[in-house]
Design a protein around this motif. Structure first.
Motif, PDB file in Angstrom:
ATOM      1  N   ASP A  40       0.840  -1.185   0.000  1.00 24.76           N
ATOM      2  CA  ASP A  40       0.000   0.000   0.000  1.00 24.76           C
ATOM      3  C   ASP A  40       0.879   1.240   0.000  1.00 24.76           C
ATOM      4  O   ASP A  40       1.853   1.320   0.756  1.00 24.76           O
ATOM      5  N   LEU A  43       6.496   1.243   8.445  1.00 23.45           N
ATOM      6  CA  LEU A  43       6.094  -0.148   8.272  1.00 23.45           C
ATOM      7  C   LEU A  43       7.181  -1.105   8.767  1.00 23.45           C
ATOM      8  O   LEU A  43       6.897  -2.070   9.491  1.00 23.45           O
ATOM      9  N   ALA A  76       7.121  -1.094  12.470  1.00 29.76           N
ATOM     10  CA  ALA A  76       5.962  -1.787  13.033  1.00 29.76           C
ATOM     11  C   ALA A  76       6.122  -3.303  12.935  1.00 29.76           C
ATOM     12  O   ALA A  76       5.710  -4.044  13.845  1.00 29.76           O
ATOM     13  N   LEU A 119       5.914  -5.839  16.057  1.00 30.78           N
ATOM     14  CA  LEU A 119       5.056  -7.023  16.113  1.00 30.78           C
ATOM     15  C   LEU A 119       5.844  -8.265  16.511  1.00 30.78           C
ATOM     16  O   LEU A 119       5.372  -9.109  17.266  1.00 30.78           O
ATOM     17  N   PHE A 176      -0.079 -15.356  14.035  1.00 32.72           N
ATOM     18  CA  PHE A 176      -0.699 -14.031  14.145  1.00 32.72           C
ATOM     19  C   PHE A 176       0.236 -12.951  13.603  1.00 32.72           C
ATOM     20  O   PHE A 176      -0.188 -12.060  12.868  1.00 32.72           O
ATOM     21  N   GLU A 186       0.288 -13.022   9.802  1.00 33.93           N
ATOM     22  CA  GLU A 186      -0.985 -12.545   9.255  1.00 33.93           C
ATOM     23  C   GLU A 186      -1.137 -11.036   9.450  1.00 33.93           C
ATOM     24  O   GLU A 186      -1.542 -10.308   8.536  1.00 33.93           O
ATOM     25  N   ARG A 215      -1.590  -8.036   6.652  1.00 36.79           N
ATOM     26  CA  ARG A 215      -2.724  -7.119   6.682  1.00 36.79           C
ATOM     27  C   ARG A 215      -2.258  -5.674   6.669  1.00 36.79           C
ATOM     28  O   ARG A 215      -2.843  -4.817   5.991  1.00 36.79           O
ATOM     29  N   MET A 216      -1.219  -5.385   7.428  1.00 37.68           N
ATOM     30  CA  MET A 216      -0.744  -4.005   7.470  1.00 37.68           C
ATOM     31  C   MET A 216      -0.193  -3.570   6.126  1.00 37.68           C
ATOM     32  O   MET A 216      -0.369  -2.425   5.714  1.00 37.68           O
ATOM     33  N   SER A 228      -0.631  -4.962   2.947  1.00 39.35           N
ATOM     34  CA  SER A 228      -1.318  -5.179   1.674  1.00 39.35           C
ATOM     35  C   SER A 228      -2.106  -3.945   1.245  1.00 39.35           C
ATOM     36  O   SER A 228      -2.680  -3.241   2.076  1.00 39.35           O
ATOM     37  N   GLY A 274      -4.908  -1.392  -0.738  1.00 37.34           N
ATOM     38  CA  GLY A 274      -6.335  -1.313  -0.994  1.00 37.34           C
ATOM     39  C   GLY A 274      -7.212  -1.620   0.192  1.00 37.34           C
ATOM     40  O   GLY A 274      -8.106  -2.450   0.118  1.00 37.34           O
ATOM     41  N   ARG A 275      -6.952  -0.966   1.325  1.00 32.99           N
ATOM     42  CA  ARG A 275      -7.812  -1.171   2.488  1.00 32.99           C
ATOM     43  C   ARG A 275      -8.245   0.182   3.030  1.00 32.99           C
ATOM     44  O   ARG A 275      -7.582   1.174   2.844  1.00 32.99           O
ATOM     45  N   ALA A 276      -9.367   0.158   3.699  1.00 34.86           N
ATOM     46  CA  ALA A 276      -9.888   1.431   4.206  1.00 34.86           C
ATOM     47  C   ALA A 276      -9.168   1.851   5.480  1.00 34.86           C
ATOM     48  O   ALA A 276      -9.191   1.132   6.443  1.00 34.86           O
ATOM     49  N   ALA A 310       1.588  -3.009  21.293  1.00 35.58           N
ATOM     50  CA  ALA A 310       2.928  -3.018  20.710  1.00 35.58           C
ATOM     51  C   ALA A 310       3.084  -1.870  19.728  1.00 35.58           C
ATOM     52  O   ALA A 310       4.064  -1.120  19.771  1.00 35.58           O
ATOM     53  N   LEU A 311       2.120  -1.714  18.828  1.00 32.75           N
ATOM     54  CA  LEU A 311       2.171  -0.643  17.826  1.00 32.75           C
ATOM     55  C   LEU A 311       2.304   0.723  18.490  1.00 32.75           C
ATOM     56  O   LEU A 311       3.032   1.590  18.017  1.00 32.75           O
ATOM     57  N   PHE A 342       0.007   6.760  11.427  1.00 35.31           N
ATOM     58  CA  PHE A 342       0.348   5.400  11.012  1.00 35.31           C
ATOM     59  C   PHE A 342      -0.214   4.377  11.995  1.00 35.31           C
ATOM     60  O   PHE A 342      -0.782   3.348  11.594  1.00 35.31           O
ATOM     61  N   ARG A 398      -6.228  -1.567   9.951  1.00 33.90           N
ATOM     62  CA  ARG A 398      -5.954  -2.593   8.952  1.00 33.90           C
ATOM     63  C   ARG A 398      -5.884  -3.981   9.599  1.00 33.90           C
ATOM     64  O   ARG A 398      -6.360  -4.965   9.040  1.00 33.90           O
ATOM     65  N   ARG A 406     -10.250 -10.427   4.876  1.00 37.31           N
ATOM     66  CA  ARG A 406      -8.938 -10.460   4.232  1.00 37.31           C
ATOM     67  C   ARG A 406      -8.569 -11.883   3.844  1.00 37.31           C
ATOM     68  O   ARG A 406      -9.045 -12.838   4.426  1.00 37.31           O
TER      69      ARG A 406
END
Lengths: 198, 198
Positions: free
Chosen positions: A138, A146, A149, A153, A184, A187, A191-192, A194, A196-198, B152-153, B184, B191, B197
Motif C-alpha cells: 500500500d 512499516l 511496526a 510485532l 498471528f 498474518e 494485513r498491514m 497489503s 487497498g484497504r480502508a 505493541a504498535l 500510522f 488494517r 482479508r
DNA sequence: TCCAACTCCAACGGTGTGTTTGTAATACCG
DNA sequence: CGGTATTACAAACACACCGTTGGAGTTGGA
C-alpha cells in the motif's frame, strides 16, 4: 590435558552472554560469570581487561551473528510476512540478544555499532519503498514506519513477556501458544502491508 | 510553614518515578530519590517501608493513570483505531511508564499488581471477542493477540527510541514526525482489525 | 628446566541498604 | 502560655556486596 586458552576465552564469553542477558551489566557480577564458566575470576581480567570491555565484546559478537543470520529476500507480501515471522523466530530462539539490546537501550548512551545498524535498516526501508512503487505494498504508508511496526510485532512479545502472559494467559514456554503467536504475527504483517484497504 | 505530609509523600513518589524510570530498580539509589525530592533519606523508609515497596507503589500508580486516561469506548473500527492512537499519545506524553514496564520485564519475577492488571486486560480481550461475534472485527484473529499487538504498535516507539530514530531518521522531538507516527498507528490498527482479508 | 596458564585466597577501596541516635521545628491540646 | 506528640533533618552506623589487584602456589607443555 592441554592448555585450552581459546576454550577458556570462549567459556568466559558464553557465560558472560548468559549472565549479562539475564541480569544486565550492573546486575551481573564477575564472580558469577567466572563461576558459570568454571574458571577463576582473575582469568577474566587477563583475557578481557575489565567487565565493561567484556560487555562490549559480547554485544558486538551477538550483533555480528544477527547480521549474518537475518535477511530480507524479496519484497512481495509473502516475503514481508515471512520477514516478520523470521524475525519473531529469531528473537524467540535467541532471547539473549533482545535482552542485551534492551539493557543497552535503557542504560542510555550511544548504541554500539550505530552506523552499521542504521545502514542495515535503511536498506530494508529502501526495499519497501521500491515495493510500494510496484504496487505490491500500500502506498499510503511510510515504509520506514512499516519496517518499524513489523519489528514491533515480532519483538514485543519478548520485550514485555509479563504483559504477554497477562493478556494471553499463556507463558512463552507454551509451544502451542508460540506457534499461534507466530501465525498471528505473519498474518498481521500481511494485513498491514497489503494495498487497498480502508 | 505548616507540615505538608501529603506533599512530602508526593515529592518522594514523583522523584522515585523519575529515578526508577531512568535507571531501573537496581540502578537507583534511595539517596538519589531523597535528594531529588529534597527530603531526608530516612523519610522514605518511614513513609513507604523500603525501596521495593516504593517501586511497586510507583508502578501501580502509573498504571492507574494510564487506565484512567485511555479508555476503550466502543468496539467499532473507529474505536479500535482511536484506542491505539490514545495509547500512543499517552506513552508519547509519559515515556516513563514504558521504561518502568521494560525494566520490570527484564528484571523478571512476578509483575507488581498482577491481579488487577490481568483483569483489566482480560476485560479488553472480552470486548474484542464480542466485537468479533458481531462481525465488526475479523474473526480469524485471536482477540488477545490483537490487543497485545495494538499495544505493541503504540508503545514500541517509546520503548526503543534509538531504533525508531535509526529507521525513520527522525527523533522523537520532531512534532511533525510524531504526528505522522500517530496517523500510522491508527491506520495500522484499523488494517489489522478489519474483517474480510485473504 | 623454564615458561605460561591457571587456581586459591586475601585484601583494598568504593558503594549501597537499612537503622539508629540526637536534635530542631511544628502542630495540637489543655 | 506550656506540654507533648509528630514531622523532619543530619550524621553516623553496621552490614554486605562488588570490582579489581596482588601474591603464593600448582599444573601442563616445550
Amino acid at each position: 590435558m592441554a592448555w585450552d586458552t581459546e576454550g577458556t576465552r570462549r567459556r568466559l564469553r558464553d557465560a558472560a552472554l548468559v549472565e549479562f542477558a539475564e541480569r544486565g551489566f550492573d546486575g551481573t557480577t564477575v564472580a558469577a560469570i567466572a563461576q558459570r564458566a568454571g574458571v577463576n575470576k582473575e582469568r577474566l581480567y587477563s583475557y578481557f581487561g575489565d567487565k565493561k570491555a567484556l560487555w562490549e565484546l559480547v554485544l558486538a559478537t551477538e550483533l555480528e551473528r544477527l547480521a549474518a543470520s537475518v535477511g530480507l529476500t524479496g519484497v512481495g507480501l509473502n516475503d514481508i510476512g515471512e520477514f516478520a515471522g523470521a524475525t519473531f523466530d529469531y528473537h524467540a530462539a535467541h532471547p539473549q540478544l533482545g535482552r542485551l539490546l534492551q539493557w543497552e537501550g535503557l542504560q542510555g548512551g550511544q548504541p554500539a555499532d550505530a552506523a552499521q545498524r542504521t545502514t542495515h535498516y535503511r536498506d530494508k526501508v529502501d526495499r519497501f519503498a521500491a515495493a510500494q512503487r510496484e504496487g505490491v505494498l500500500d502506498d499510503g504508508l511510510d515504509p520506514a514506519h512499516l519496517v518499524f511496526a513489523l519489528i514491533a510485532l515480532a519483538a514485543w512479545w519478548q520485550t514485555v513477556p509479563q504483559l504477554a502472559e497477562m493478556i494471553t494467559g499463556a507463558g512463552a514456554n507454551d509451544t502451542h501458544e508460540r506457534a499461534r503467536r507466530r501465525r498471528f504475527v505473519v498474518e498481521a504483517a500481511r494485513r498491514m502491508a497489503s494495498p487497498g484497504r480502508a
